[in-house]
Design a protein around this motif. Structure first.
Motif, PDB file in Angstrom:
ATOM      1  N   ILE A 242     -18.945 -49.241  26.270  1.00  9.79           N
ATOM      2  CA  ILE A 242     -20.026 -49.129  25.673  1.00  9.79           C
ATOM      3  C   ILE A 242     -20.644 -50.831  25.342  1.00  9.79           C
ATOM      4  CG2 ILE A 242     -19.945 -46.747  24.945  1.00  9.79           C
ATOM      5  CD1 ILE A 242     -18.201 -48.213  22.165  1.00  9.79           C
TER       6      ILE A 242
ATOM      7  N   LYS B 194     -25.324 -40.989  20.622  1.00 11.93           N
ATOM      8  CA  LYS B 194     -25.151 -41.245  21.794  1.00 11.93           C
ATOM      9  C   LYS B 194     -23.633 -42.038  21.486  1.00 11.93           C
ATOM     10  CE  LYS B 194     -26.592 -45.573  23.928  1.00 11.93           C
ATOM     11  NZ  LYS B 194     -26.554 -46.813  23.794  1.00 11.93           N
TER      12      LYS B 194
ATOM     13  N   LYS C 116     -14.416 -46.096  30.558  1.00  9.64           N
ATOM     14  CA  LYS C 116     -16.407 -45.699  30.620  1.00  9.64           C
ATOM     15  C   LYS C 116     -16.710 -47.240  29.516  1.00  9.64           C
ATOM     16  CE  LYS C 116     -17.289 -41.372  32.490  1.00  9.64           C
ATOM     17  NZ  LYS C 116     -18.487 -41.848  33.305  1.00  9.64           N
TER      18      LYS C 116
ATOM     19  N   LYS D  50     -21.039 -40.296  24.956  1.00 10.86           N
ATOM     20  CA  LYS D  50     -20.314 -41.223  25.420  1.00 10.86           C
ATOM     21  C   LYS D  50     -18.908 -40.346  25.695  1.00 10.86           C
ATOM     22  CE  LYS D  50     -20.244 -44.456  28.368  1.00 10.86           C
ATOM     23  NZ  LYS D  50     -21.614 -44.202  29.725  1.00 10.86           N
TER      24      LYS D  50
ATOM     25  N   GLU E  21     -18.085 -37.438  27.400  1.00 10.64           N
ATOM     26  CA  GLU E  21     -18.519 -38.167  28.549  1.00 10.64           C
ATOM     27  C   GLU E  21     -17.323 -38.216  29.117  1.00 10.64           C
ATOM     28  OE1 GLU E  21     -20.672 -41.815  31.624  1.00 10.64           O
ATOM     29  OE2 GLU E  21     -21.638 -40.018  30.055  1.00 10.64           O
ATOM     30  N   THR E  22     -17.111 -39.912  28.207  1.00  8.91           N
ATOM     31  CA  THR E  22     -15.653 -40.273  29.452  1.00  8.91           C
ATOM     32  C   THR E  22     -14.629 -38.669  28.911  1.00  8.91           C
ATOM     33  OG1 THR E  22     -15.491 -41.648  28.030  1.00  8.91           O
ATOM     34  CG2 THR E  22     -13.884 -41.339  28.239  1.00  8.91           C
TER      35      THR E  22
END
Length: 118
Positions: free
Chosen positions: A8, A95, A6, A99, A102-103
């Motif tokens: 950022i 945030k 992922k 993330k 989610e990863t």
């Protein structure tokens, strides 16, 4: 476990996030277990442990950089925890935590489904 990267974005630069066995090993060595680290960074019962969060994100970003460096013509340097702290400050703890979660979930999704089917 899946090889998922992922990204950022911080100040126009894309940083990879990877959660794999190498990252888990570093977390286990520092905090004793991946589960303990997860409890420290979730912030459900207590406030988020910033040091644990910065460590985990630093390892995830640096593992992503290492993987991308394998095929990149221009090699990127690893980030320090202070640099990652600035990224977290800019993007926000909530945030970044989302993330990271989610990863982790996407990287372990098939593994968790396989365990249920056994």
């Amino acid at each position: 476990m899946q090889d998922i990267i992922k990204h950022i974005n911080y100040k126009g630069i894309e940083y990879p996030l990877v959660f794999n066995l190498n990252v888990i090993e570093k977390i286990q060595n520092k905090f004793g277990s991946y589960e303990k680290w997860g409890e420290m960074t979730e912030g459900k019962e207590n406030e988020v442990n910033i040091g644990a969060l910065k460590f985990g994100i630093t390892e995830m970003i640096n593992e992503g950089i290492d993987i991308e460096n394998e095929t990149a013509e221009t090699k990127r340097e690893f980030l320090t925890e202070k640099q990652v702290g600035r990224i977290i400050t800019e993007l926000g703890i909530e945030k970044m935590t989302e993330k990271v979660q989610e990863t982790v979930i996407d990287s372990t999704k098939n593994e968790n489904e396989e365990e249920k089917n056994v």
